[in-house]
Design a protein around this motif. Structure first.
Motif: not given
Length: 526
Positions: A19, A40, A46, A112-113, A116-117, A120, A123, A132
């Motif tokens: 990541c 995930w 996570t 995890l949130a 993603h933020q 984002a 993405i 995934y």
């Protein structure tokens, strides 16, 4: 015909390093494809359910700007979405779990949130595609370059051929290395190979690795009975002991002290004036931080000495043996839970805490165990430069601090911390100085367009013990994404950048502008 996808950079593995690498590469405008074995992203944070292990200066310095952003966003996640008490909301350095192990103990879902933020924008813009449930299956090579990596979704039995200019191995176990015929090592080196005082005296042992652990979350509800079904291997684990390096039965409140190896008892719940309790050690939610009714109980992660699995490796063994050990690790973790619920001695003279409840929601699985085992030690590339014990050990370095590297691409700090190994060695826990991450440790000796981006860098079994934690893996991944992006822009290879003083200094300036600290201030050892 196989589906084919192309990008500038392919990252195999969506853990912390993957990541961070994706963030680093995407912010320079590169097209990135990242695969993730589970559903995930985030790895240790996570899918492995491991609260962050960090050095004591983390709130002031000693991490990259983006890692600090991650930490701030975790706190903002709780401030913005949860009914905190006024006292908790007033804390600048909110620790949701008030766990002992970290200044920022929090839930895997919060991590995890935040991932993603942070990802984002890339993405949404199409710069980053995440695949995934995909694992690497084969690699196409042209002499010393990777042309393509074929990945497979085992749920759909679907294959995709991924092509790119650069490939990053950010898998938890260094899974791309054998497929790419990249030179690598596993386990413990010998003293003759590395000169390390704590290396093996005789021959190297490729299977002498740190144990894996299936972590899980629990809550507690006095007066209720949440006892799970007796695990299939419970009788084995209930009676298991290892007299070579343990203090008695594995399923016990007593364990060897990680430094002295003396038998030490850590209670389940806090005892006034007693040692740290298991309940507070890796607590990820302290219900007292939240308004009444938000949480019925604290939430605690069980990642303790008692559920470290050291009976065999999941690396470089047959698929059958790998699955056997994964199942054994799961059975050990469930057996520890069942023992705590039914037989664990209590201060009141009773046995068992049936009110312990497996918190499946916290880890997002049906069996209540983390989606992926906690991997402490990976395959490690044979790198252009390998960090050895003599470069970071406080005892060896004296007052001079850790060795300084001209090709530094970041920093980290942690003790040389190794859990009892598959080779039958006890804890090894040694004081070390805050250290730098050399670019040479990310670069394989031969394959030109492959870069290590996780725990698979050029370290030894011993120095992996201090280079394996959350902020360091993040910095490694971020540096890996940065070096391949720089190479694409400057039509050079990572090795050429490292070995050209002008290019290296220019690249390091790029890192510093991105908020990556390359040097430590003068501070003491850990």
């Amino acid at each position: 015909m196989l589906l084919e996808m192309k990008s500038d950079i392919v990252i195999i593995g969506g853990g912390i390093g993957g990541c961070a690498a994706a963030l680093s590469a995407c912010r320079t405008g590169k097209q990135v494809i990242m695969t993730e074995e589970t559903d995930w992203i985030g790895g240790q944070f996570t899918s492995q359910a491991v609260p962050p292990d960090e050095h004591p200066w983390i709130e002031q310095f000693g991490c990259t700007r983006s890692y600090r952003q991650y930490r701030n966003l975790v706190r903002d996640y709780y401030r913005n979405h949860f009914p905190l008490t006024p006292e908790a909301r007033a804390q600048d350095r909110l620790n949701p779990g008030n766990g002992v192990v970290s200044r920022l103990c929090h839930e895997p879902r919060a991590s995890l949130a935040v991932f993603h933020q942070m990802l984002a924008p890339y993405i949404h813009s199409g710069k980053l595609k995440i695949l995934y449930h995909y694992q690497p299956e084969s690699v196409e090579l042209d002499q010393d370059e990777i042309i393509a990596v074929t990945v497979r979704n085992r749920l759909l039995n679907q294959q995709i051929v991924l092509k790119a200019s650069y490939f990053l191995d950010a898998t938890e176990c260094g899974d791309l290395l054998p497929l790419a015929s990249a030179e690598y090592v596993t386990g413990s080196e010998s003293r003759a190979q590395t000169g390390e005082p704590h290396a093996l005296e005789g021959s190297a042992d490729p299977m002498d690795m740190q144990p894996i652990t299936y972590c899980y979350a629990i809550t507690y509800h006095e007066g209720e009975d949440h006892t799970i079904e007796k695990p299939e291997q419970y009788d084995f684990w209930r009676d298991y002991s290892n007299t070579e390096f343990w203090t008695g039965k594995l399923l016990s409140w007593q364990v060897p002290h990680y430094i002295t190896l003396e038998p030490t008892e850590y209670p389940f719940f806090p005892i006034e004036g007693g040692p740290t309790s298991r309940w507070t050690y890796r607590r990820i939610i302290d219900k007292n931080n939240f308004m009444p009714g938000t949480y019925d109980s604290d939430i605690v992660i069980v990642n303790w000495p008692q559920n470290d699995y050291w009976l065999g490796s999941i690396i470089d063994v047959s698929e059958e043996e790998k699955q056997r050990h994964l199942e054994g690790a799961k059975q050990l973790s469930l057996s520890l839970l069942y023992w705590m619920q039914t037989e664990a001695p209590r201060p009141d003279g009773k046995q068992g805490y049936p009110g312990i409840k497996l918190c499946k929601d916290a880890v997002g699985t049906e069996d209540g165990l983390a989606k992926y085992p906690y991997i402490r030690e990976s395959r490690r590339i044979q790198a252009e430069f390998t960090v050895v014990e003599q470069m970071v050990s406080a005892d060896i370095r004296g007052a001079s601090g850790a060795e300084r590297f001209d090709d530094t691409v970041g920093i980290g700090a942690y003790r040389i911390d190794l859990h009892p190994s598959l080779g039958g060695r006890p804890y090894i826990d040694l004081s070390s100085y805050p250290f730098q991450i050399p670019l040479g440790s990310l670069i394989p000796v031969r394959i030109r367009n492959l870069v290590a981006a996780s725990k698979n860098i050029g370290v030894t079994h011993l120095t992996n013990g201090c280079y394996r934690l959350h902020p360091v893996e993040w910095n490694v991944g971020e540096a890996a994404g940065a070096i391949v992006s720089y190479c694409l822009d400057h039509k050079a290879t990572p090795s050429q950048v490292r070995n050209n003083k002008v290019l290296l200094q220019d690249f390091q300036a790029v890192l510093e502008r991105a908020g990556i600290e390359l040097h430590w201030p003068t501070i003491g050892a850990l």
